[in-house]
Design an enzyme around this catalytic site. Structure first.
Site, mmCIF file in Angstrom:
data_model
loop_
_atom_site.group_PDB
_atom_site.id
_atom_site.type_symbol
_atom_site.label_atom_id
_atom_site.label_comp_id
_atom_site.label_asym_id
_atom_site.label_seq_id
_atom_site.Cartn_x
_atom_site.Cartn_y
_atom_site.Cartn_z
ATOM 1 N N PRO A 288 0.817 -1.528 -0.073
ATOM 2 C CA PRO A 288 -0.105 -0.041 0.240
ATOM 3 C C PRO A 288 0.511 0.974 0.287
ATOM 4 C CG PRO A 288 -0.084 -0.942 1.947
ATOM 5 C CD PRO A 288 0.687 -1.993 1.500
ATOM 6 N N GLY A 291 7.582 2.889 0.057
ATOM 7 C CA GLY A 291 8.538 2.446 0.762
ATOM 8 C C GLY A 291 8.051 2.582 2.697
ATOM 9 N N MET A 292 8.646 1.107 3.087
ATOM 10 C CA MET A 292 8.686 1.914 4.239
ATOM 11 C C MET A 292 10.449 1.654 4.919
ATOM 12 S SD MET A 292 7.035 1.571 7.205
ATOM 13 C CE MET A 292 7.715 1.686 8.466
ATOM 14 N N GLU A 293 10.414 1.826 6.038
ATOM 15 C CA GLU A 293 11.853 2.042 5.877
ATOM 16 C C GLU A 293 11.880 0.567 7.539
ATOM 17 O OE1 GLU A 293 9.327 4.480 6.980
ATOM 18 O OE2 GLU A 293 9.141 4.773 9.217
ATOM 19 N N HIS A 317 14.806 7.604 0.112
ATOM 20 C CA HIS A 317 13.670 8.733 1.994
ATOM 21 C C HIS A 317 14.022 7.574 2.526
ATOM 22 C CE1 HIS A 317 10.069 9.870 3.371
ATOM 23 N NE2 HIS A 317 10.186 8.420 3.495
ATOM 24 N N GLU A 318 14.103 6.201 2.845
ATOM 25 C CA GLU A 318 13.986 5.210 2.695
ATOM 26 C C GLU A 318 14.968 4.584 3.681
ATOM 27 O OE1 GLU A 318 10.784 4.318 3.971
ATOM 28 O OE2 GLU A 318 9.654 4.962 2.045
ATOM 29 N N HIS A 321 15.248 7.453 6.180
ATOM 30 C CA HIS A 321 15.100 6.846 7.973
ATOM 31 C C HIS A 321 15.700 6.000 9.013
ATOM 32 C CE1 HIS A 321 10.679 8.041 7.439
ATOM 33 N NE2 HIS A 321 10.744 8.215 7.211
ATOM 34 N N GLU A 340 8.850 12.400 9.222
ATOM 35 C CA GLU A 340 9.160 12.183 7.667
ATOM 36 C C GLU A 340 9.626 13.738 7.035
ATOM 37 O OE1 GLU A 340 8.355 10.045 6.204
ATOM 38 O OE2 GLU A 340 7.509 8.471 7.336
ATOM 39 N N ASP A 395 -3.325 7.445 11.291
ATOM 40 C CA ASP A 395 -3.050 7.701 9.328
ATOM 41 C C ASP A 395 -3.556 8.898 8.968
ATOM 42 O OD1 ASP A 395 -2.121 5.539 8.295
ATOM 43 O OD2 ASP A 395 -3.952 4.845 7.088
ATOM 44 N N TYR A 403 5.510 15.280 5.577
ATOM 45 C CA TYR A 403 6.915 15.551 4.974
ATOM 46 C C TYR A 403 7.727 16.880 3.868
ATOM 47 C CZ TYR A 403 5.658 10.711 4.973
ATOM 48 O OH TYR A 403 4.652 9.252 4.529
ATOM 49 N N ARG A 577 -0.755 0.899 -4.220
ATOM 50 C CA ARG A 577 -0.367 2.564 -3.800
ATOM 51 C C ARG A 577 -1.235 2.638 -3.400
ATOM 52 N NH1 ARG A 577 4.863 5.661 -5.925
ATOM 53 N NH2 ARG A 577 5.604 5.817 -4.419
ATOM 54 N N LYS A 579 -1.221 5.788 -2.377
ATOM 55 C CA LYS A 579 -0.746 7.557 -2.911
ATOM 56 C C LYS A 579 -1.575 7.612 -4.396
ATOM 57 C CE LYS A 579 3.447 8.810 -5.709
ATOM 58 N NZ LYS A 579 4.530 9.293 -5.317
HETATM 59 N N1 BES Z 1 7.370 5.223 7.292
HETATM 60 C C1 BES Z 1 6.370 5.853 5.966
HETATM 61 C C2 BES Z 1 5.505 4.955 5.797
HETATM 62 C C3 BES Z 1 4.160 5.152 6.711
HETATM 63 C C4 BES Z 1 3.610 6.347 7.065
HETATM 64 C C5 BES Z 1 2.839 4.186 6.338
HETATM 65 C C6 BES Z 1 3.146 6.224 7.824
HETATM 66 C C7 BES Z 1 2.244 4.187 7.633
HETATM 67 C C8 BES Z 1 2.280 4.949 8.201
HETATM 68 C C9 BES Z 1 7.428 5.794 4.867
HETATM 69 O O1 BES Z 1 8.654 6.494 4.544
HETATM 70 C C10 BES Z 1 7.470 6.377 3.438
HETATM 71 O O2 BES Z 1 6.854 8.214 3.857
HETATM 72 N N2 BES Z 1 7.042 5.973 2.435
HETATM 73 C C11 BES Z 1 6.267 7.653 1.305
HETATM 74 C C12 BES Z 1 7.396 7.311 0.420
HETATM 75 C C13 BES Z 1 8.128 8.549 0.463
HETATM 76 C C14 BES Z 1 9.248 8.584 -0.820
HETATM 77 C C15 BES Z 1 7.616 9.839 0.627
HETATM 78 C C16 BES Z 1 5.371 6.419 0.731
HETATM 79 O O3 BES Z 1 4.778 5.046 0.564
HETATM 80 O O4 BES Z 1 4.456 7.401 -0.775
HETATM 81 ZN ZN ZN Z 2 8.776 8.600 5.454
#
Ligand code: BES
Ligand code: ZN
Length: 628
Positions: A288, A291-293, A317-318, A321, A340, A395, A403, A577, A579
């Protein structure tokens, strides 16, 4: 009290030997729980009794889609008479304290977002508790994929997504970013699959399908992660590598070839990488997030495999983190921008080292566009950096405010005080607060004493309170311009003025970002002929680049451009995903307020999405699963 009418359950039973085994405990380096600990999204009371180390023994069944496990927690017990864990939809079978074969425990009332507290009575001086449990079908962190839902379509796949508060749906834990623990694990699954965690990982399958893991650095629960699938490993540098399904491994290794240089750049900026290896796993398309760090093993969407390495800022980005977030962690989700915002700032510094300012200015401008758009739609209180998510799902805080506003605020400090001083500040910050948690207030006071107050005139110019405790984008925000985007804008103007045909435009060498800018700035009033001309000249509908596709589909939906219908549907059915899903489903409902088309596609696509995405889209479409 969130939980009244507590049911007292008294369980008697013998635990399997493994559950109580204490041989393999590693020494704990856990930082103390801060005296001001508080977290509106956890039932835990860590100042009374806190977890220190987890020994997790699990059997994973793809058949029943359940994990049966024992979680043995070493605890720091401040003479408490009970310890409180977070759980959600777990079936608790047995609880054991200090090796005694029975323990008193109860589960409190269920809250739809927070789940249930698991309160275990502690005899005096108790040092550990063991919880035998199974996950349920509703474990929101887990996504069980059948073979058809993977890239290679040969084997099932399981992955977890714990952030923000879903770890409690697969492990009973003190599910707050302010509580850290080390862990070890032993996981049994199908021998044809490889199991990986946010820990020291295997690189090859073994015959029995049992794998052992160790995470020797203390981490918060949201960084607990596991992925099980038919994946292979390929080395990139000495310290870096990639895991992916066999059919994706070459493309993935090629896409991420610059991972080592990113690591070098990051260490040069903010100090040593503290986690040993840095590997990435490319997950199936339903993941979904981008990325996840997860420590030592970033989880990534396959939608960044564009073939030209143009979407790898996500890896930067990851990786970033590993400092901002994993080393210095937001104390609770109201301080999410500390994770973030710092990471976006850091990500752009890494990209600047690798590709220069010109390149980063494109990322900054895209970021500013996102921020402006989102700020216009959000309630004012949600546009402060310091959030107030009490009583809400954390969430809700995942917006560009944390960000982009976060990153631009840090840029502003850099702009005023100079890069040299700011880098020195950040280096010390990561060193001093490593493996600790940070609140916005603690950060502000540290920033003030070690940087801001050195120059009160500059400090006044920063207007820190406007950024952190105020709405919108302060008007002293750093300037954002990109020469490369200006060239895109000229091309676009030449085309929309009719001076050039689309195929005459000088687009050679454009990166994904330039195309994205081009697509985002297309006029609202495109005719069908113009859509066709663009598509025939640039092949958008057939693009293999997910960012370009998603931006293009927003137009094809709006202008009812039929030749893209099939591609749109297959994109939405395979890619989970969030986004991408949110703008596309919202364009679909805008184009057809009866939601007929959106719902028809969603019905097909929904089984392929992770709960993180279905939760959002269900609400958007007012979709009731039971009515299927
Ligand atoms: N840690 C986040 C993903 C996240 C945030 C999962 C809050 C659950 C709750 C991850 O590092 C992230 O920010 N991912 C972004 C990509 C980034 C390049 C902005 C994403 O998944 O879009
Ligand atoms: Zn992030």
């Amino acid at each position: 009290m969130r939980y009244t009418n507590i049911a007292l359950l008294f369980i008697v039973g013998l635990l399997i030997a493994s559950c109580g085994s204490k041989e393999t405990k590693t020494e704990m380096k856990q930082a103390d729980i801060p005296k001001d600990w508080s977290d509106p999204h956890s039932y835990a009371k860590p100042l009374e009794a806190a977890v220190k180390h987890l020994n997790w023994i699990a059997q994973v069944s793809f058949k029943t889609k359940k994990i049966k496990a024992s979680a043995t927690w070493d605890i720091e017990n401040n003479n408490a008479d009970s310890i409180v864990f977070d759980t959600r939809n777990l079936d608790i079978h047995k609880v054991l304290v200090d090796g005694a074969d029975e323990a008193d425990y109860y589960l409190g009332d269920n809250d739809p977002v927070l789940g249930q507290p698991l309160v275990i009575k502690l005899p005096e001086g108790a040092e550990w508790v063991a919880i035998n449990y199974s996950t349920s079908k509703d474990a929101e962190a887990l996504q069980w994929l059948n073979a058809q839902q993977t890239h290679d379509k040969n084997n099932p796949f399981l992955f977890t997504q714990s952030q923000a508060i879903l770890a409690r749906t697969w492990i009973p834990c003190q599910d707050s970013p302010g509580i850290r623990f080390t862990y070890e694990a032993e996981v049994k699954s199908r021998p044809e699959l490889l199991t990986l965690m946010s820990a020291e990982n295997p690189v090859k399958k073994n015959a029995d399908g049992i794998y052992k893991f160790k995470m020797t650095e203390p981490i918060p629960s949201y960084l607990m992660a596991m992925a099980i699938g038919d994946v292979e490993f390929q080395k990139i540098g000495e310290q870096t590598g990639v895991y992916a399904e066999p059919g994706m491994i070459e493309a993935s290794a090629n896409e991420f070839a610059n991972m080592d240089s990113m690591l070098v750049a990051a260490e040069k900026l903010y100090g040593k990488y503290r986690w040993g290896r840095y590997d990435v796993i490319v997950l199936p398309p339903s993941f979904p997030f981008g990325g996840m760090e997860n420590p030592r093993l970033t989880f990534s969407t396959p939608t960044i495999i564009a073939g030209d390495r143009s979407l790898t800022s996500l890896i930067a980005h990851e990786l970033a983190h590993s400092w901002s977030g994993n080393l210095v962690t937001n104390a609770n989700w109201n301080d999410f921008w500390l994770n973030e915002g710092f990471t976006v700032y850091f990500e752009r510094r890494i990209m600047e080292e690798l590709y220069g300012k010109d390149y980063v200015n494109m990322l900054r401008e895209l970021g500013m566009q996102d921020l402006k758009k989102e700020v216009a739609d959000l309630p004012a209180r949600d546009t402060w950096l310091k959030l107030d998510l009490d009583g809400r799902n954390p969430d809700d805080g995942m917006t560009s405010v944390a960000y982009e506003k976060g990153a631009f605020f840090l840029e502003k400090i850099e702009e005023l005080y100079g890069r040299k001083k700011f880098d020195k500040f950040l280096n010390t910050y990561f060193e001093k607060f490593a493996f600790e948690t940070m609140t916005t207030e603690k950060f502000v006071s540290y920033l003030d004493s070690s940087l801001l107050s050195s120059d009160t005139a500059l400090k006044a110019k920063l207007r820190l309170n406007d950024w952190i405790y105020g709405p919108g984008i302060p008007d002293n925000a750093p300037e954002v311009t990109s020469e490369r985007f200006q060239r895109v804008e000229s091309a676009l103007k030449a085309w929309s003025d009719g001076a050039f045909e689309a195929k005459e435009l000088k687009t050679a060498g454009w990166s994904s970002h330039e195309w994205l800018h081009f697509l985002r700035n297309l006029p609202d009033t495109l005719s069908n002929e113009q859509m066709t001309e663009l598509d025939q000249s640039f092949g958008f509908t057939k693009s293999g680049n997910s960012e370009i596709l998603a931006a293009w589909f927003e137009h094809t939906i709006k202008h009812n451009y039929k030749p893209a219908d099939d591609a749109l549907e297959s994109f939405l059915v395979s890619v989970g995903r969030r986004k991408f899903l949110v703008p596309l489903y919202s364009a679909l409902t805008e184009a057809d307020p009866s939601k007929k088309r959106a719902t028809a596609i969603y019905k097909k696509a929904r089984p392929n999405y992770h709960s993180v995405s279905t939760n959002t889209i269900d609400e958007m479409l007012n979709y009731q699963k039971d009515k299927e």
